[in-house]
Design a protein around this motif. Sequence first.
Motif, PDB file in Angstrom:
ATOM      1  N   GLY A 182      75.120  60.114  23.503  1.00  0.00           N
ATOM      2  CA  GLY A 182      76.236  59.553  22.769  1.00  0.00           C
ATOM      3  C   GLY A 182      76.200  58.043  22.699  1.00  0.00           C
ATOM      4  N   SER A 183      75.712  57.391  23.751  1.00  0.00           N
ATOM      5  CA  SER A 183      75.691  55.933  23.751  1.00  0.00           C
ATOM      6  C   SER A 183      74.742  55.371  22.703  1.00  0.00           C
ATOM      7  CB  SER A 183      75.345  55.397  25.141  1.00  0.00           C
ATOM      8  OG  SER A 183      74.259  56.081  25.698  1.00  0.00           O
ATOM      9  N   ILE A 184      73.690  56.110  22.343  1.00  0.00           N
ATOM     10  CA  ILE A 184      72.814  55.665  21.267  1.00  0.00           C
ATOM     11  C   ILE A 184      73.596  55.592  19.961  1.00  0.00           C
ATOM     12  CG2 ILE A 184      70.860  56.367  19.815  1.00  0.00           C
ATOM     13  CD1 ILE A 184      69.427  57.325  22.282  1.00  0.00           C
ATOM     14  N   LEU A 185      74.398  56.611  19.692  1.00  0.00           N
ATOM     15  CA  LEU A 185      75.163  56.639  18.450  1.00  0.00           C
ATOM     16  C   LEU A 185      76.198  55.526  18.412  1.00  0.00           C
ATOM     17  CD1 LEU A 185      75.754  60.483  18.079  1.00  0.00           C
ATOM     18  CD2 LEU A 185      73.792  59.111  17.381  1.00  0.00           C
ATOM     19  N   LEU A 186      76.890  55.317  19.524  1.00  0.00           N
ATOM     20  CA  LEU A 186      77.920  54.280  19.573  1.00  0.00           C
ATOM     21  C   LEU A 186      77.313  52.894  19.383  1.00  0.00           C
ATOM     22  CD1 LEU A 186      80.046  55.675  22.539  1.00  0.00           C
ATOM     23  CD2 LEU A 186      80.652  55.691  20.115  1.00  0.00           C
ATOM     24  N   GLY A 187      76.160  52.638  20.025  1.00  0.00           N
ATOM     25  CA  GLY A 187      75.512  51.344  19.885  1.00  0.00           C
ATOM     26  C   GLY A 187      75.023  51.098  18.470  1.00  0.00           C
ATOM     27  N   CYS A 188      74.466  52.122  17.848  1.00  0.00           N
ATOM     28  CA  CYS A 188      73.962  51.965  16.487  1.00  0.00           C
ATOM     29  C   CYS A 188      75.099  51.741  15.499  1.00  0.00           C
ATOM     30  CB  CYS A 188      73.148  53.191  16.085  1.00  0.00           C
ATOM     31  SG  CYS A 188      71.545  53.289  16.916  1.00  0.00           S
ATOM     32  N   GLU A 189      76.185  52.460  15.679  1.00  0.00           N
ATOM     33  CA  GLU A 189      77.332  52.264  14.783  1.00  0.00           C
ATOM     34  C   GLU A 189      77.863  50.836  14.879  1.00  0.00           C
ATOM     35  OE1 GLU A 189      81.811  54.100  13.938  1.00  0.00           O
ATOM     36  OE2 GLU A 189      80.652  54.790  15.679  1.00  0.00           O
ATOM     37  N   GLU A 190      77.984  50.338  16.096  1.00  0.00           N
ATOM     38  CA  GLU A 190      78.460  48.970  16.256  1.00  0.00           C
ATOM     39  C   GLU A 190      77.483  47.962  15.651  1.00  0.00           C
ATOM     40  OE1 GLU A 190      79.747  48.004  20.258  1.00  0.00           O
ATOM     41  OE2 GLU A 190      81.723  48.578  19.520  1.00  0.00           O
ATOM     42  N   ALA A 191      76.189  48.195  15.823  1.00  0.00           N
ATOM     43  CA  ALA A 191      75.185  47.285  15.284  1.00  0.00           C
ATOM     44  C   ALA A 191      75.249  47.230  13.758  1.00  0.00           C
ATOM     45  CB  ALA A 191      73.796  47.711  15.744  1.00  0.00           C
ATOM     46  N   LEU A 192      75.435  48.380  13.124  1.00  0.00           N
ATOM     47  CA  LEU A 192      75.467  48.422  11.663  1.00  0.00           C
ATOM     48  C   LEU A 192      76.600  47.587  11.086  1.00  0.00           C
ATOM     49  CD1 LEU A 192      74.727  52.182  10.907  1.00  0.00           C
ATOM     50  CD2 LEU A 192      73.240  50.242  10.423  1.00  0.00           C
ATOM     51  N   GLY A 194      78.025  44.838  12.460  1.00  0.00           N
ATOM     52  CA  GLY A 194      78.080  43.459  12.928  1.00  0.00           C
ATOM     53  C   GLY A 194      78.765  43.248  14.250  1.00  0.00           C
ATOM     54  N   GLU A 195      78.932  44.315  15.046  1.00  0.00           N
ATOM     55  CA  GLU A 195      79.636  44.189  16.312  1.00  0.00           C
ATOM     56  C   GLU A 195      78.704  44.032  17.503  1.00  0.00           C
ATOM     57  OE1 GLU A 195      81.777  47.803  15.988  1.00  0.00           O
ATOM     58  OE2 GLU A 195      83.092  47.039  14.402  1.00  0.00           O
ATOM     59  N   ARG A 196      77.406  44.093  17.266  1.00  0.00           N
ATOM     60  CA  ARG A 196      76.407  43.862  18.313  1.00  0.00           C
ATOM     61  C   ARG A 196      75.213  43.180  17.673  1.00  0.00           C
ATOM     62  NH1 ARG A 196      77.527  46.631  22.925  1.00  0.00           N
ATOM     63  NH2 ARG A 196      75.469  46.275  23.785  1.00  0.00           N
ATOM     64  N   GLN A 202      66.647  45.287  21.541  1.00  0.00           N
ATOM     65  CA  GLN A 202      66.047  44.813  20.295  1.00  0.00           C
ATOM     66  C   GLN A 202      67.076  44.057  19.456  1.00  0.00           C
ATOM     67  OE1 GLN A 202      62.619  45.602  19.931  1.00  0.00           O
ATOM     68  NE2 GLN A 202      63.027  46.340  22.014  1.00  0.00           N
ATOM     69  N   ALA A 203      66.611  43.049  18.727  1.00  0.00           N
ATOM     70  CA  ALA A 203      67.503  42.265  17.878  1.00  0.00           C
ATOM     71  C   ALA A 203      67.948  43.073  16.663  1.00  0.00           C
ATOM     72  CB  ALA A 203      66.794  40.989  17.421  1.00  0.00           C
ATOM     73  N   VAL A 204      69.208  42.874  16.285  1.00  0.00           N
ATOM     74  CA  VAL A 204      69.755  43.489  15.071  1.00  0.00           C
ATOM     75  C   VAL A 204      69.642  42.459  13.951  1.00  0.00           C
ATOM     76  CG1 VAL A 204      71.792  44.479  13.976  1.00  0.00           C
ATOM     77  CG2 VAL A 204      71.312  44.942  16.394  1.00  0.00           C
ATOM     78  N   GLU A 205      68.947  42.805  12.890  1.00  0.00           N
ATOM     79  CA  GLU A 205      68.597  41.817  11.862  1.00  0.00           C
ATOM     80  C   GLU A 205      69.301  42.026  10.532  1.00  0.00           C
ATOM     81  OE1 GLU A 205      64.364  41.946  11.671  1.00  0.00           O
ATOM     82  OE2 GLU A 205      64.095  41.100  13.687  1.00  0.00           O
ATOM     83  N   GLY A 206      70.213  42.999  10.454  1.00  0.00           N
ATOM     84  CA  GLY A 206      70.945  43.217   9.210  1.00  0.00           C
ATOM     85  C   GLY A 206      72.270  43.882   9.510  1.00  0.00           C
ATOM     86  N   THR A 207      73.149  43.907   8.533  1.00  0.00           N
ATOM     87  CA  THR A 207      74.476  44.484   8.729  1.00  0.00           C
ATOM     88  C   THR A 207      74.975  45.127   7.447  1.00  0.00           C
ATOM     89  OG1 THR A 207      76.761  43.991   9.337  1.00  0.00           O
ATOM     90  CG2 THR A 207      75.557  42.269   8.183  1.00  0.00           C
ATOM     91  N   PHE A 208      75.879  46.099   7.606  1.00  0.00           N
ATOM     92  CA  PHE A 208      76.568  46.709   6.463  1.00  0.00           C
ATOM     93  C   PHE A 208      77.817  45.915   6.073  1.00  0.00           C
ATOM     94  CE2 PHE A 208      75.239  51.499   6.831  1.00  0.00           C
ATOM     95  CZ  PHE A 208      73.918  51.144   6.608  1.00  0.00           C
TER      96      PHE A 208
END
Length: 433
Positions: A182-192, A194-196, A202-208
């Motif tokens: 579940g933590s993978i999903l929560l982290g990815c959602e936040e990254a998409l 702009g919340e992480r 790994q660096a997050v290089e784009g956002t929705f």
Amino acid sequence: MPPGDSRGISRRDFVASAVAIGGSAALSACLGREAPLVSEKSDRESQFPTGSDPASLPDGQHNWNEYLVTDAHGNTAIPQHQVVLGLEYVGSVPPTDEERSEVEAALQSLERAHQWGTGGATSASLNEGLLTLLGYSPRYFDRMDASVDGLTPPEDVLKAVGEDPSMADPYDAYLVLNSDYGSILLGCEEALFGERDRINGQAVEGTFEGIFERRERRAGVVGRGNVADEVDNDSIPPSAPLSMGFRSGFRDTQPSEAAVTIDDGPMAGGTILAASRLHIDLDRWYEQDDDERFAEMFSPTQDPADIGPVGDRLGSTSEITKDDTENVEEIAEEHGRLGHSQKVARARDEDFRPQILRRTEGVATDVAEGVGFNFHSIQATMDAFVETRTAMNVDEYDVDVADDDHGIVDYLETRARGSYVVPPRDQRALPTI
């Protein structure tokens, strides 16, 4: 129970609750519960196995089979946790090159941070990575003054299967995230959104952000033990992977990924996603005796002893035959009921191969009352879904069988349906055809 309060709650319950809630607090708490379970492929900065060059991933977003856990019979196992986002497109019409680049960079950030599913490990017992689908609706393409062959509007799908068109999803796009963690999903959602700025080291290089807005968030869980823990019904067998008590996704009920892939046109290499939110009347389902439930889920011609308590004795096949589908009247007259698997098998092609591939399903963990169910299938056209769903309907059969003995359709209530094209990976960022 708040994500930080873990007293008296199992890890499975805790993680399912955290995924349903979402947000940074849920993610932090969830990581604390799940990180010790991860294999030694991770390092101190990366709690989970990291991904690779996105260019090395399959061309189709829906090409999951080689990256799913498989059981001893060769059946694929759906990841335990899911987060589903109904999205509204708020960017430019048509999209700019910068917006497309931003969406693609955001998705590739997830793929670099997490391996694709099992990473292709044939002996994997857990999905320690991420699997995703991003699809676009007829509504989105209408805004782009374009259309996709085989992508039927959800209102028309609902009418065709005898349901209320007002239940159509109102979204431009639809994102499915799946993992055993579940933590993978929560982290990815936040990254998409702009919340992480980093996930799994790994660096997050784009956002929705500024391109998509979340209009609905659905969450679900599947798997042995998870469902019985989640649903307040003591009749669910502890080993059942789904709420109605039986396994699904047998090899003979699932077409190949090639069979559900669009062959030609601008979306060749992609697929069509049917998304459904259902409610299940489990109390009434479990009021029946075991033999009735076995017959209505599979076929009244099958011996429950050959099926097993949750379907385990069937191995890799459902054991549904052409005779089960061609002799419906005789079977109904003899047994007084029909089975769900028997009915939907009538929608198989001329070679008796199914037309829709179950991609994810699970008990909804974001529903306040009742038992919700998330069901996603992929197919080459929405017509294949309509044909399969219509085969469930009572009025398709001229037999003297009560509605509640007519497979499982009488126990299901549709709350929402959507239809989306899932483009091939190189066209997934804001296509305009």
